[in-house]
Every structure is written in structure tokens, then in C-alpha cells.
Design a protein around this motif. Structure first.
Motif, PDB file in Angstrom:
ATOM      1  N   ARG A 160      44.089  40.179  -4.212  1.00  0.00           N
ATOM      2  CA  ARG A 160      43.751  39.116  -3.258  1.00  0.00           C
ATOM      3  C   ARG A 160      44.307  37.772  -3.716  1.00  0.00           C
ATOM      4  O   ARG A 160      44.771  36.969  -2.882  1.00  0.00           O
ATOM      5  CB  ARG A 160      42.236  39.043  -3.104  1.00  0.00           C
ATOM      6  N   VAL A 190      45.670  41.980   8.875  1.00  0.00           N
ATOM      7  CA  VAL A 190      46.804  42.429   9.691  1.00  0.00           C
ATOM      8  C   VAL A 190      46.896  43.943   9.598  1.00  0.00           C
ATOM      9  O   VAL A 190      47.323  44.477   8.571  1.00  0.00           O
ATOM     10  CB  VAL A 190      48.126  41.786   9.223  1.00  0.00           C
ATOM     11  N   PRO A 249      49.648  37.843  -2.164  1.00  0.00           N
ATOM     12  CA  PRO A 249      49.345  37.507  -0.771  1.00  0.00           C
ATOM     13  C   PRO A 249      50.118  38.356   0.224  1.00  0.00           C
ATOM     14  O   PRO A 249      49.664  38.569   1.350  1.00  0.00           O
ATOM     15  CB  PRO A 249      49.733  36.024  -0.673  1.00  0.00           C
ATOM     16  N   ASP A 250      51.282  38.849  -0.167  1.00  0.00           N
ATOM     17  CA  ASP A 250      52.068  39.701   0.721  1.00  0.00           C
ATOM     18  C   ASP A 250      51.330  40.989   1.050  1.00  0.00           C
ATOM     19  O   ASP A 250      51.468  41.540   2.146  1.00  0.00           O
ATOM     20  CB  ASP A 250      53.414  40.045   0.075  1.00  0.00           C
ATOM     21  N   ALA A 300      47.359  40.282   2.815  1.00  0.00           N
ATOM     22  CA  ALA A 300      47.331  40.029   4.257  1.00  0.00           C
ATOM     23  C   ALA A 300      46.908  41.271   5.036  1.00  0.00           C
ATOM     24  O   ALA A 300      46.491  41.178   6.187  1.00  0.00           O
ATOM     25  CB  ALA A 300      48.697  39.553   4.741  1.00  0.00           C
TER      26      ALA A 300
END
Length: 211
Positions: free
Chosen positions: A42, A54, A46-47, A50
Motif C-alpha cells: 500500500r 480499480v 502505488p501501481d 490501486a
């Protein structure tokens, strides 16, 4: 002065270390190593993180998190303690405090309350007020999928509406306990539920509370 998030971060790291990599947690299907991997991903990936919001990235998140869970457990604990890299938004005190205070509190309790001999933790008044402030701001988001109307109430009488609807159930408890409740940890949250018996049961058994 230490922030709430920093204090909870260190407490979480200590509890994870003491529990070892294969202890249960309140997170369904997760052992402590999985929870530790979640916290690290986390903040540092971040990639992949997400994928929590998403759907198209969910498979990537699960793959990256599994890779981190396979790392040495001691390495994960060290990464949690030291915090995010300097270029991460989480390295900013304001972002850390805003995004991690509740996150780390809930996960700390996920470790504590999964143990058979756990007991309620007494929070200092300042921290309790901080948790309540976040509950007031996020109540509608956290309670948006509640199957009945839901009102949160502190023992001092302060209230926050988490979900409008009928019948209404009022959950009364300290801010830390209400936080655990609306994050889907109803079974271990020390709250008193008032309302029609059927509505109380539906809320107690709801799987969709929280983010």
C-alpha cells in the motif's frame, strides 16, 4: 511530537513481530505475513495498490502482494517500521496522519483481536477524539452499504449518521470500537446495538460494511 499514525505504525510492527508470520488476523484469509505484505505494498507500490479501488488492477495487486508475502518476514516488519520512501506521498506528515491513523489502528486491532486472550485496549482521550473526527467525516462512505439505517453514537451523546434508511439501528460505543464496527469487524467490536431485533441481526451479519 509523535503523530497518531506514527505511534500506531510502530505498535502494529511490534505486534506483527511478536505474533510471527503465520498467526491469524481478523482479515479473512490473511495470516500476519499477508497483512504485513498488504501494508508494505500500500505504501511502496502505488501501481499495484490501486487495485483496491480499480477492479481491472485487482489481479496485479494480488500478484504483487503475494510476491511481498514471500519475502523474509523480518524484512516486511523493517519496511513497516521505517515507513514509506522519501518520494512517497505517505512520507508527508499530513498525508501519513490523514491516511494512516485509522488504517494502522484497524490493522493493529486485526492482529490483537484475532488472539484468543485479547482484551479491549484503553485509548487516550485525544486519540479517541481523533478517531471520532474521522468517523464523523467518513461515516456515510463506510456505512453506505449497510442493510438498515445506521447511527453511530459515543457514550457522551455525540452522533453521526452512517446510513439513512429504515428501520434504524443505533450503535453505541467508544470511537475505537465504532471504528472497528463500521470497518466490518462487527464480531469483535464492543458496541451496543439498539433497534428492531431483525434489523440488529442484519446489521451484525452484514459483510459489506467498510471500504
Amino acid at each position: 511530537m509523535s503523530t497518531h499514525a506514527k505511534r500506531e505504525r510502530l505498535l502494529l510492527a511490534d505486534l506483527l513481530e511478536a505474533a510471527g508470520p503465520d498467526a491469524p488476523t481478523l482479515c479473512a484469509g490473511w495470516l500476519t505475513r499477508d497483512l504485513a505484505a498488504h501494508v508494505v505494498v500500500r505504501e511502496r507500490r502505488p501501481d499495484a495498490a490501486a487495485g483496491t479501488v480499480v477492479p481491472a488492477l485487482k489481479a496485479r495487486l494480488e500478484r504483487v502482494q503475494a510476491e511481498f508475502a514471500d519475502k523474509p518476514y523480518e524484512e516486511l516488519i523493517a519496511l513497516i517500521r521505517t515507513g514509506p520512501p522519501a518520494l512517497s506521498p505517505f512520507s508527508l506528515k499530513q498525508v501519513d496522519e490523514g491516511a494512516n491513523t485509522v488504517e494502522f489502528y484497524v490493522h493493529t486491532e486485526d492482529v490483537r483481536r484475532a488472539q484468543p486472550d485479547w482484551s479491549p485496549r484503553e485509548l487516550d482521550p485525544v486519540f479517541s477524539d481523533a478517531l471520532w473526527s474521522r468517523l464523523e467525516k467518513g461515516a456515510r462512505l463506510l456505512g453506505r452499504k449497510a442493510p438498515v439505517g445506521l447511527v453511530l453514537r459515543r457514550p457522551n451523546g455525540q452522533t453521526a449518521v452512517a446510513h439513512r434508511g429504515t428501520p434504524v439501528v443505533t450503535a453505541t460505543g467508544e470511537p475505537g470500537e465504532l471504528t472497528m464496527f463500521v470497518f466490518g469487524r462487527q464480531d469483535t467490536a464492543k458496541v451496543q446495538l439498539e433497534g428492531e431485533p431483525e434489523a440488529v441481526t442484519r446489521l451484525r451479519d452484514a459483510k459489506q460494511l467498510g471500504l
